[in-house]
Enzyme design. Structure first.
Site, PDB file in Angstrom:
ATOM      1  CB  ILE A 165      11.334  -3.824 -24.401  1.00 37.01           C
ATOM      2  CG1 ILE A 165      11.435  -4.559 -23.051  1.00 37.01           C
ATOM      3  CG2 ILE A 165      11.626  -4.786 -25.546  1.00 37.01           C
ATOM      4  CD1 ILE A 165      10.362  -5.645 -22.864  1.00 37.01           C
ATOM      5  NE  ARG A 169      10.345  11.516 -21.389  1.00 38.68           N
ATOM      6  CZ  ARG A 169       9.739  11.497 -20.207  1.00 38.68           C
ATOM      7  NH1 ARG A 169       8.756  10.632 -19.984  1.00 38.68           N
ATOM      8  NH2 ARG A 169      10.102  12.332 -19.272  1.00 38.68           N
ATOM      9  CE1 TYR A 173       2.380  -6.276 -19.507  1.00 37.43           C
ATOM     10  CE2 TYR A 173       3.292  -5.733 -21.647  1.00 37.43           C
ATOM     11  CZ  TYR A 173       3.460  -6.186 -20.358  1.00 37.43           C
ATOM     12  OH  TYR A 173       4.715  -6.535 -19.928  1.00 37.43           O
ATOM     13  CG  ASN A 212      13.602   6.012 -25.067  1.00 34.62           C
ATOM     14  OD1 ASN A 212      14.366   6.846 -24.584  1.00 34.62           O
ATOM     15  ND2 ASN A 212      12.395   5.786 -24.573  1.00 34.62           N
ATOM     16  CE  LYS A 222       4.281   3.875 -21.145  1.00 27.88           C
ATOM     17  NZ  LYS A 222       4.126   5.098 -20.298  1.00 27.88           N
ATOM     18  CB  SER A 223       8.365   6.488 -24.173  1.00 26.28           C
ATOM     19  OG  SER A 223       7.974   7.852 -24.093  1.00 26.28           O
TER      20      SER A 223
HETATM   21  N1  LIG Z   1       7.789  -9.475 -18.305  1.00 23.26           N
HETATM   22  C1  LIG Z   1       7.436  -8.708 -17.306  1.00 23.26           C
HETATM   23  O1  LIG Z   1       7.060  -9.163 -16.219  1.00 23.26           O
HETATM   24  C2  LIG Z   1       7.491  -7.204 -17.504  1.00 23.26           C
HETATM   25  C3  LIG Z   1       7.382  -6.367 -16.373  1.00 23.26           C
HETATM   26  C4  LIG Z   1       7.487  -4.988 -16.583  1.00 23.26           C
HETATM   27  C5  LIG Z   1       7.681  -4.497 -17.857  1.00 23.26           C
HETATM   28  N2  LIG Z   1       7.741  -5.332 -18.945  1.00 23.26           N
HETATM   29  C6  LIG Z   1       7.908  -4.823 -20.334  1.00 23.26           C
HETATM   30  O2  LIG Z   1       9.006  -3.925 -20.343  1.00 23.26           O
HETATM   31  C7  LIG Z   1       8.570  -2.651 -20.833  1.00 23.26           C
HETATM   32  C8  LIG Z   1       9.396  -1.536 -20.228  1.00 23.26           C
HETATM   33  O3  LIG Z   1       9.302  -1.519 -18.813  1.00 23.26           O
HETATM   34  P1  LIG Z   1       8.372  -0.490 -18.009  1.00 23.26           P
HETATM   35  O4  LIG Z   1       7.228  -0.043 -18.831  1.00 23.26           O
HETATM   36  O5  LIG Z   1       8.088  -1.161 -16.708  1.00 23.26           O
HETATM   37  O6  LIG Z   1       9.296   0.730 -17.664  1.00 23.26           O
HETATM   38  P2  LIG Z   1      10.456   1.598 -18.380  1.00 23.26           P
HETATM   39  O7  LIG Z   1      10.459   1.390 -19.835  1.00 23.26           O
HETATM   40  O8  LIG Z   1      11.684   1.350 -17.594  1.00 23.26           O
HETATM   41  O9  LIG Z   1       9.992   3.066 -18.019  1.00 23.26           O
HETATM   42  C9  LIG Z   1       8.861   3.665 -18.532  1.00 23.26           C
HETATM   43  C10 LIG Z   1       8.805   5.057 -17.911  1.00 23.26           C
HETATM   44  O10 LIG Z   1       9.951   5.801 -18.327  1.00 23.26           O
HETATM   45  C11 LIG Z   1       9.528   7.005 -18.948  1.00 23.26           C
HETATM   46  N3  LIG Z   1      10.452   7.284 -20.055  1.00 23.26           N
HETATM   47  C12 LIG Z   1      10.488   6.684 -21.277  1.00 23.26           C
HETATM   48  N4  LIG Z   1      11.474   7.186 -22.035  1.00 23.26           N
HETATM   49  C13 LIG Z   1      12.092   8.128 -21.289  1.00 23.26           C
HETATM   50  C14 LIG Z   1      13.173   9.016 -21.527  1.00 23.26           C
HETATM   51  N5  LIG Z   1      13.829   9.008 -22.698  1.00 23.26           N
HETATM   52  N6  LIG Z   1      13.545   9.862 -20.539  1.00 23.26           N
HETATM   53  C15 LIG Z   1      12.902   9.855 -19.357  1.00 23.26           C
HETATM   54  N7  LIG Z   1      11.859   9.046 -19.064  1.00 23.26           N
HETATM   55  C16 LIG Z   1      11.456   8.185 -20.016  1.00 23.26           C
HETATM   56  C17 LIG Z   1       8.107   6.726 -19.442  1.00 23.26           C
HETATM   57  O11 LIG Z   1       7.377   7.938 -19.489  1.00 23.26           O
HETATM   58  P3  LIG Z   1       6.404   8.353 -20.729  1.00 23.26           P
HETATM   59  O12 LIG Z   1       5.673   7.115 -21.183  1.00 23.26           O
HETATM   60  O13 LIG Z   1       5.499   9.346 -20.083  1.00 23.26           O
HETATM   61  O14 LIG Z   1       7.271   8.943 -21.784  1.00 23.26           O
HETATM   62  C18 LIG Z   1       7.583   5.825 -18.340  1.00 23.26           C
HETATM   63  O15 LIG Z   1       7.149   6.575 -17.235  1.00 23.26           O
HETATM   64  C19 LIG Z   1       7.080  -2.642 -20.451  1.00 23.26           C
HETATM   65  O16 LIG Z   1       6.360  -1.634 -21.114  1.00 23.26           O
HETATM   66  C20 LIG Z   1       6.687  -4.039 -20.815  1.00 23.26           C
HETATM   67  O17 LIG Z   1       6.536  -4.149 -22.227  1.00 23.26           O
HETATM   68  C21 LIG Z   1       7.671  -6.682 -18.766  1.00 23.26           C
END
Ligand SMILES: NC(=O)c1ccc[n+]([C@@H]2O[C@H](COP(=O)([O-])OP(=O)(O)OC[C@H]3O[C@@H](n4cnc5c(N)ncnc54)[C@H](OP(=O)(O)O)[C@@H]3O)[C@@H](O)[C@H]2O)c1
Length: 246
Positions: free
Chosen positions: A211, A219, A37, A223, A213-214
């Site tokens: 976990i 948010r 990251y 969350n 992400k925002s």
């Molecule tokens: N191990 C792995 O291979 C792997 C792969 C992917 C992810 N991860 C981990 O998992 C974490 C979470 O997954 P992710 O980042 O892929 O996606 P996520 O958390 O499912 O989604 C993030 C998206 O959702 C939006 N969001 C956040 N809160 C919200 C709410 N209350 N209402 C509406 N939309 C909202 C965010 O926008 P804003 O930021 O603009 O608010 C962003 O666009 C990652 O950050 C990472 O740490 C690990």
């Protein structure tokens, strides 16, 4: 391991620092980063700036699969970037070249024995790959971080983890979810929360680590604010029913 943490993928620099700092201010005590990251330095700085004692924050980082063979050096780099003497959880980010890779798992166990990682685990491993590691070393990964969301709900896979004593940590809870789905909208309205909060609460009620992400302060706070309501058995079943897998 706090059940709800802040994901930090796709946030770097000041934006990442501000988000992590805000998260710690509103009560998060679990942060998820990774070497890949490129934000470990920002996460570490935000922890220090927040004034929250290091030992109160659960910090996860991950070894890139391409760093297999350079495990210890990569962890040293992570610790230096984070400005900490240990991480709470160190994961293999992805099976290196698609393989469970015993030599890498042994390096993680050695790091745990030396106190550089309080716990060690994997990410994106199949149950069969978990078994390869368990059969060879007798030690199960403490965590497997995999994609998880209502649309991906798979009780058999959850059970595969439970039976092996591996904590299931879900990632991308929102990216894999239609937050306008009528079932989520209706349940959210009933509890006077948002569909996103229902999705986080659904993880918590299933005892799956989540976990989200925002980078948006409101948010980030919302969350985590999911303890004021819970889902009853009927609501859980309806959300489980959004699964695309059977
Ligand atoms: N191990 C792995 O291979 C792997 C792969 C992917 C992810 N991860 C981990 O998992 C974490 C979470 O997954 P992710 O980042 O892929 O996606 P996520 O958390 O499912 O989604 C993030 C998206 O959702 C939006 N969001 C956040 N809160 C919200 C709410 N209350 N209402 C509406 N939309 C909202 C965010 O926008 P804003 O930021 O603009 O608010 C962003 O666009 C990652 O950050 C990472 O740490 C690990």
């Amino acid at each position: 391991m706090p059940l709800v943490g802040l994901g930090t993928w796709q946030m770097t620099g000041r934006r990442c620092q501000a988000a992590v700092r805000h998260a710690l201010e509103v009560g998060y005590r679990h942060l998820d980063t990774a070497t890949m990251y490129r934000n470990e330095r920002d996460v570490g700085r935000a922890i220090r700036d927040s004034g929250v004692p290091r030992e109160q924050v659960f910090v996860t980082t991950k070894l890139p699969p391409g760093a297999a063979g350079r495990e210890r050096r990569t962890l040293d780099d992570s610790l230096r970037a984070l400005g900490t003497e240990y991480v709470d959880l160190w994961l293999v980010h992805w099976p290196p070249r698609g393989r469970a890779l015993l030599s890498t798992w042994k390096e993680l166990l050695a790091a745990r024995d030396q106190g550089l990682a309080r716990a060690v685990g994997v990410s994106n491993y199949s149950p069969a790959q978990l078994d390869e590691l368990i059969d060879a070393t007798g030690v199960a990964p403490q965590v497997n971080q995999i994609p998880w969301a209502p649309a991906l709900y798979d009780p058999a896979l959850a059970d595969d983890h439970r039976r092996r004593g591996v904590v299931l940590e879900g990632y991308s809870p929102f990216k894999n979810t239609d937050l306008r789905h009528p079932v989520l909208v209706e349940i959210a309205a009933r509890h006077q929360v948002t569909p996103a909060q229902v999705v986080v609460r659904w993880h918590v009620d299933h005892e799956v680590v989540v976990i989200p992400k925002s980078a948006t302060p409101e948010r980030i706070a919302a969350n985590l604010d999911v303890l004021g309501f819970s889902l009853d058995a009927g609501e859980l079943a309806r959300i489980d029913g959004l699964a695309r897998v059977s």
